[in-house]
Write a protein that holds these residues in place. Structure first.
Motif, PDB file in Angstrom:
ATOM      1  N   HIS A 298       0.821  -1.207   0.000  1.00  0.00           N
ATOM      2  CA  HIS A 298       0.000   0.000   0.000  1.00  0.00           C
ATOM      3  C   HIS A 298       0.859   1.264   0.000  1.00  0.00           C
ATOM      4  CE1 HIS A 298      -3.155  -2.807   1.161  1.00  0.00           C
ATOM      5  NE2 HIS A 298      -4.027  -1.878   0.810  1.00  0.00           N
ATOM      6  N   GLY A 299       2.154   1.099  -0.092  1.00  0.00           N
ATOM      7  CA  GLY A 299       3.050   2.252  -0.051  1.00  0.00           C
ATOM      8  C   GLY A 299       3.177   2.839   1.347  1.00  0.00           C
ATOM      9  N   GLY A 300       2.856   2.042   2.340  1.00  0.00           N
ATOM     10  CA  GLY A 300       2.914   2.536   3.714  1.00  0.00           C
ATOM     11  C   GLY A 300       4.054   1.900   4.485  1.00  0.00           C
ATOM     12  N   THR A 301       4.102   2.202   5.782  1.00  0.00           N
ATOM     13  CA  THR A 301       5.125   1.600   6.637  1.00  0.00           C
ATOM     14  C   THR A 301       4.469   1.052   7.887  1.00  0.00           C
ATOM     15  OG1 THR A 301       5.476   3.696   7.772  1.00  0.00           O
ATOM     16  CG2 THR A 301       6.940   3.208   5.930  1.00  0.00           C
ATOM     17  N   ILE A 302       5.078   0.026   8.449  1.00  0.00           N
ATOM     18  CA  ILE A 302       4.624  -0.481   9.742  1.00  0.00           C
ATOM     19  C   ILE A 302       5.835  -0.609  10.650  1.00  0.00           C
ATOM     20  CG2 ILE A 302       4.712  -2.887   8.913  1.00  0.00           C
ATOM     21  CD1 ILE A 302       2.393  -3.434  10.914  1.00  0.00           C
ATOM     22  N   THR A 303       5.702  -0.080  11.871  1.00  0.00           N
ATOM     23  CA  THR A 303       6.805  -0.158  12.819  1.00  0.00           C
ATOM     24  C   THR A 303       6.257  -0.597  14.168  1.00  0.00           C
ATOM     25  OG1 THR A 303       6.469   2.178  13.276  1.00  0.00           O
ATOM     26  CG2 THR A 303       8.253   1.625  11.767  1.00  0.00           C
ATOM     27  N   ALA A 304       7.151  -1.043  15.016  1.00  0.00           N
ATOM     28  CA  ALA A 304       6.742  -1.454  16.352  1.00  0.00           C
ATOM     29  C   ALA A 304       7.701  -0.868  17.370  1.00  0.00           C
ATOM     30  CB  ALA A 304       6.741  -2.974  16.457  1.00  0.00           C
ATOM     31  N   SER A 305       7.147  -0.456  18.509  1.00  0.00           N
ATOM     32  CA  SER A 305       8.004  -0.082  19.623  1.00  0.00           C
ATOM     33  C   SER A 305       7.451  -0.790  20.849  1.00  0.00           C
ATOM     34  CB  SER A 305       7.990   1.427  19.829  1.00  0.00           C
ATOM     35  OG  SER A 305       6.693   1.839  20.177  1.00  0.00           O
ATOM     36  N   SER A 306       8.329  -1.074  21.781  1.00  0.00           N
ATOM     37  CA  SER A 306       7.864  -1.872  22.910  1.00  0.00           C
ATOM     38  C   SER A 306       8.686  -1.620  24.152  1.00  0.00           C
ATOM     39  CB  SER A 306       7.945  -3.361  22.547  1.00  0.00           C
ATOM     40  OG  SER A 306       7.427  -4.112  23.609  1.00  0.00           O
ATOM     41  N   THR A 307       8.022  -1.663  25.287  1.00  0.00           N
ATOM     42  CA  THR A 307       8.714  -1.650  26.568  1.00  0.00           C
ATOM     43  C   THR A 307       8.405  -2.979  27.234  1.00  0.00           C
ATOM     44  OG1 THR A 307       8.049   0.652  26.669  1.00  0.00           O
ATOM     45  CG2 THR A 307       9.098  -0.267  28.638  1.00  0.00           C
ATOM     46  N   PRO A 308       9.430  -3.827  27.428  1.00  0.00           N
ATOM     47  CA  PRO A 308       9.145  -5.117  28.049  1.00  0.00           C
ATOM     48  C   PRO A 308       8.437  -4.940  29.392  1.00  0.00           C
ATOM     49  CG  PRO A 308      11.356  -5.094  27.145  1.00  0.00           C
ATOM     50  CD  PRO A 308      10.817  -3.702  27.006  1.00  0.00           C
ATOM     51  N   GLY A 309       7.372  -5.678  29.561  1.00  0.00           N
ATOM     52  CA  GLY A 309       6.607  -5.587  30.796  1.00  0.00           C
ATOM     53  C   GLY A 309       5.510  -4.550  30.761  1.00  0.00           C
ATOM     54  N   ALA A 310       5.534  -3.629  29.780  1.00  0.00           N
ATOM     55  CA  ALA A 310       4.541  -2.561  29.767  1.00  0.00           C
ATOM     56  C   ALA A 310       3.666  -2.576  28.516  1.00  0.00           C
ATOM     57  CB  ALA A 310       5.224  -1.202  29.894  1.00  0.00           C
ATOM     58  N   GLY A 311       4.104  -3.214  27.468  1.00  0.00           N
ATOM     59  CA  GLY A 311       3.260  -3.302  26.293  1.00  0.00           C
ATOM     60  C   GLY A 311       3.968  -2.933  25.007  1.00  0.00           C
ATOM     61  N   THR A 312       3.213  -3.073  23.917  1.00  0.00           N
ATOM     62  CA  THR A 312       3.773  -2.880  22.589  1.00  0.00           C
ATOM     63  C   THR A 312       2.856  -1.962  21.787  1.00  0.00           C
ATOM     64  OG1 THR A 312       4.556  -5.144  22.704  1.00  0.00           O
ATOM     65  CG2 THR A 312       4.635  -4.097  20.551  1.00  0.00           C
ATOM     66  N   THR A 313       3.447  -1.122  20.929  1.00  0.00           N
ATOM     67  CA  THR A 313       2.668  -0.284  20.028  1.00  0.00           C
ATOM     68  C   THR A 313       3.076  -0.562  18.591  1.00  0.00           C
ATOM     69  OG1 THR A 313       2.555   1.445  21.688  1.00  0.00           O
ATOM     70  CG2 THR A 313       2.071   2.083  19.426  1.00  0.00           C
ATOM     71  N   PHE A 314       2.078  -0.880  17.765  1.00  0.00           N
ATOM     72  CA  PHE A 314       2.324  -1.009  16.336  1.00  0.00           C
ATOM     73  C   PHE A 314       1.786   0.240  15.655  1.00  0.00           C
ATOM     74  CE2 PHE A 314       2.411  -5.411  17.648  1.00  0.00           C
ATOM     75  CZ  PHE A 314       3.471  -5.906  16.908  1.00  0.00           C
ATOM     76  N   THR A 315       2.578   0.832  14.773  1.00  0.00           N
ATOM     77  CA  THR A 315       2.146   2.028  14.070  1.00  0.00           C
ATOM     78  C   THR A 315       2.186   1.784  12.569  1.00  0.00           C
ATOM     79  OG1 THR A 315       3.146   3.322  15.822  1.00  0.00           O
ATOM     80  CG2 THR A 315       2.503   4.509  13.828  1.00  0.00           C
ATOM     81  N   ILE A 316       1.026   1.986  11.929  1.00  0.00           N
ATOM     82  CA  ILE A 316       0.967   1.873  10.475  1.00  0.00           C
ATOM     83  C   ILE A 316       0.743   3.272   9.916  1.00  0.00           C
ATOM     84  CG2 ILE A 316      -0.267   0.876   8.518  1.00  0.00           C
ATOM     85  CD1 ILE A 316      -1.305  -1.269  10.462  1.00  0.00           C
ATOM     86  N   LEU A 317       1.509   3.646   8.914  1.00  0.00           N
ATOM     87  CA  LEU A 317       1.286   4.917   8.238  1.00  0.00           C
ATOM     88  C   LEU A 317       0.908   4.621   6.792  1.00  0.00           C
ATOM     89  CD1 LEU A 317       4.315   6.989   9.585  1.00  0.00           C
ATOM     90  CD2 LEU A 317       1.927   7.229  10.246  1.00  0.00           C
ATOM     91  N   LEU A 318      -0.253   5.114   6.374  1.00  0.00           N
ATOM     92  CA  LEU A 318      -0.675   4.923   4.986  1.00  0.00           C
ATOM     93  C   LEU A 318      -0.816   6.284   4.316  1.00  0.00           C
ATOM     94  CD1 LEU A 318      -3.455   2.199   5.364  1.00  0.00           C
ATOM     95  CD2 LEU A 318      -1.109   1.879   4.606  1.00  0.00           C
ATOM     96  N   PRO A 319      -0.374   6.398   3.048  1.00  0.00           N
ATOM     97  CA  PRO A 319      -0.499   7.686   2.357  1.00  0.00           C
ATOM     98  C   PRO A 319      -1.961   7.995   2.036  1.00  0.00           C
ATOM     99  CG  PRO A 319       0.387   6.013   0.890  1.00  0.00           C
ATOM    100  CD  PRO A 319       0.291   5.387   2.242  1.00  0.00           C
TER     101      PRO A 319
END
Lengths: 307, 307
Positions: free
Chosen positions: A283-304
């Motif tokens: 889709h021409g977008g990006t997906i990234t993940a950031s995480s703090t062990p023990g506190a949770g994870t965030t997935f971020t998708i950016l679509l044009p």
């Protein structure tokens, strides 16, 4: 000083010039023979061979050029080899991910068919067996999907949609699943329209895989979906409050067949996130993940956005 | 060219009447990481020095890149990068300046070689800090940067993680792995720490009192390091049903029509066997594999162990 003196001086001068040129010539010849030897070696397949050169060498640019070609071919070759290895791993994991549940599935069914269990117990056996069958079916489906994506044979039907509306529809299906799994949820989708060129099936698959991943791996009890349109793009963030992903694992979670916990538990197949990534890329977008062990994870998708 | 980048035959080193390296036949395969494991004083450094021609060989021979190095040193050494003990750098120059000198002496394979080498090991390029003021860890890193400065095919690293803190050790380990997996370098590395070698090496040589006790691939060794119950039974589906219903474990995998591995070694083998017999499943063989690498090394070094 007379003529002889000048002649003498000139001779000495030329002598040194010739000496300098001879030395230079020898150095270049030496370099050329090194280059030839290295080229033979590279031609024979040793792509790690380099030609070393000094700052003052006339052949410097040629040497750098040869090295660059060798480095480039080498990295292509290694990429190829790595994808071959991934296929091999795929086959190995296939043999576990299919054989083991299949064997126990047969075990349950045989027990029922042979009347080893009756009544309520038999019904429970059938329930377990059908669950295993569904999981197998899911695995085989994602496997084929992944192979199709990997081979570049996936056909997309891109159309302009309101992403917010689309996301609401997908989440409507997920709410009962989340509730029955005991997950609190918070869904924050703007009422306005944000148009994006998407393949609705692929987009559904992306969100499904993210939520499926949270459900199976995160041990979270709260999950948030947040969509916010910016000027050029739309950001979709999915956050959980689960166990998180360690720093070592985080860079690899989108790799195919990568599983953080190497235990042989039956759930998960290491394909979901890598499929999601392939689809987002399409889709021409990006997906990234950031995480703090023990506190949770965030997935971020950016679509044009379609402007 | 043979597959071995380094091959030694009956390599021996005597100091007076003391034999420090005794008839060692080493085989370092192309593109792999070879870990030389042994306690301090076992002879690891002496072997590496002999390969590099830093100390004379008493008897035996060394082949590098498939040919005997005698008389070909000048051609061979530019293709090797090495760090043996503490490398000699000028204390009153900065790290970058030190490397610039080596780059001039040896020649380089690409422009900006110094910057690239320092980037790989995580040292700041053009930093003002003098080498004399470097910490132990930074010195070690600069040593490795010097070894990879000319992009060599073969790296010989003697205890490269000595003097590093745990985070530094992990970083060095990661870029050594990268050099091998992403760039296809061949690496000979020595260490006295078993766990360190186990994380890095593809092949491993165990040396004790100057004698190479064993040479084998890590994969072979890992088989000796596994903990599972290997069961051969007549009826796999039935056996898996019993495991799941009676022993409540899903931590097993089916290898073929008659073999399965139970990874949950807390299960009582006798009870499993009995339960299987009771249900008319013939147990052809059952075997507990419960060895650790550490046990194995104790065995081959005659009970003294490594590290």
């Amino acid at each position: 000083m007379d003529i002889n003196g000048y002649l003498m001086f000139g001779c000495i001068f030329f002598f040194f010039v010739i000496l300098y040129l001879i030395i230079k010539l020898c150095r270049v010849r030496e370099q050329l023979s090194l280059i030839r030897e290295a080229l033979e070696d590279i031609k024979a397949g040793n792509l790690n061979r380099r030609v070393l050169t000094r700052e003052s060498d006339m052949t410097k640019q040629i040497c750098y050029g040869i090295n660059e070609i060798a480095v480039g071919s080498q990295s292509l070759l290694i990429q190829q080899r790595q994808s071959e290895q991934a296929y091999k791993r795929l086959m190995t994991s296939l043999s576990h991910d299919v054989k083991t549940p299949l064997a126990s599935l047969v075990g349950y069914l045989e027990a029922v068919e042979g009347k080893l269990v009756t009544g309520e117990e038999a019904e429970e056996y059938i329930h377990v067996a059908s669950e295993k069958a569904y999981r197998l079916k899911e695995f085989v489906t994602s496997l084929f999907e992944w192979v199709k994506l990997d081979a570049g044979e996936q056909v997309y039907h891109f159309e302009v949609y309101d992403l917010n509306e689309l996301s609401r529809n997908i989440m409507a299906e997920w709410i009962p699943v989340l509730e029955s799994a005991g997950l609190d949820y918070e869904i924050d989708i703007p009422e306005t329209e944000d148009t994006v060129r998407v393949d609705p099936n692929a987009y559904t698959r992306i969100l499904n895989n993210l939520f499926q991943n949270i459900l199976v791996h995160s041990e979270a009890d709260h999950v948030t979906l947040h969509i916010a349109g910016e000027e050029q793009q739309i950001g979709i963030t999915v956050t959980d409050n689960g166990k998180g992903i360690s720093k070592e694992n985080l860079p690899h979670i989108f790799d195919r067949l990568y599983q953080c916990d190497h235990s042989r538990s039956m759930q998960g197949n290491g394909l979901g996130l890598s499929i999601a990534k392939e689809l987002v890329n399409a889709h021409g977008g990006t997906i990234t993940a950031s995480s703090t062990p023990g506190a949770g994870t965030t997935f971020t998708i950016l679509l044009p956005k379609v402007l | 060219m043979s597959d071995f980048l380094i091959e030694t035959r009956q390599l021996t080193k005597n100091y007076g009447d003391q034999t420090v390296v005794d008839s060692v036949n080493l085989h370092v395969k192309k593109g792999r990481i070879y870990g030389l494991l042994g306690r301090n004083g076992a002879g690891k450094t002496t072997i590496m020095k002999m390969i590099l021609g830093l100390t004379p060989i008493t008897s035996g021979e060394v082949k590098v890149f498939g040919r005997n190095i005698k008389g070909r040193e000048k051609k061979v050494y530019p293709r090797i990068g090495a760090i043996i003990e503490t490398p000699g750098f000028y204390p009153n120059l900065t790290g970058s300046e030190n490397l610039e000198i080596f780059a001039k002496l040896r020649g380089t394979a690409a422009p900006n070689a110094v910057k690239r080498a320092m980037d790989v090991v995580g040292l700041p390029y053009k930093d003002k800090k003098l080498f004399g003021k470097y910490s132990m860890g930074m010195k070690q890193r600069l040593g490795i940067a010097n070894a990879i400065l000319h992009d060599p095919e073969l790296l010989i690293l003697d205890e490269p993680t000595n003097g590093l803190d745990p985070i530094g050790i992990a970083e060095v380990r990661n870029f050594i792995l990268d050099l091998s997996k992403q760039e296809g370098k061949t690496i000979l590395i020595s260490s006295h720490i078993l766990s360190e070698i186990a994380l890095l090496a593809d092949d491993i040589g165990i040396i004790d009192h100057g004698v190479l006790l064993e040479e084998s691939s890590m994969r072979e060794l890992e088989k000796k390091n596994s903990r599972y119950i290997l069961l051969q039974v007549s009826d796999i589906p039935k056996a898996s049903l019993i495991l799941e219903r009676q022993f409540h474990t899903q931590d097993y995998s089916v290898s073929d029509n008659h073999t399965l591995r139970i990874y949950d070694t807390s299960l009582n083998m006798a009870a499993v066997n009995k339960a299987l017999m009771m249900e008319d499943v013939a147990v052809i063989s059952s075997q507990l594999c419960n060895d650790t690498l550490e046990d194995y090394f104790k065995k081959i070094t005659g009970g003294e162990g490594i590290a």
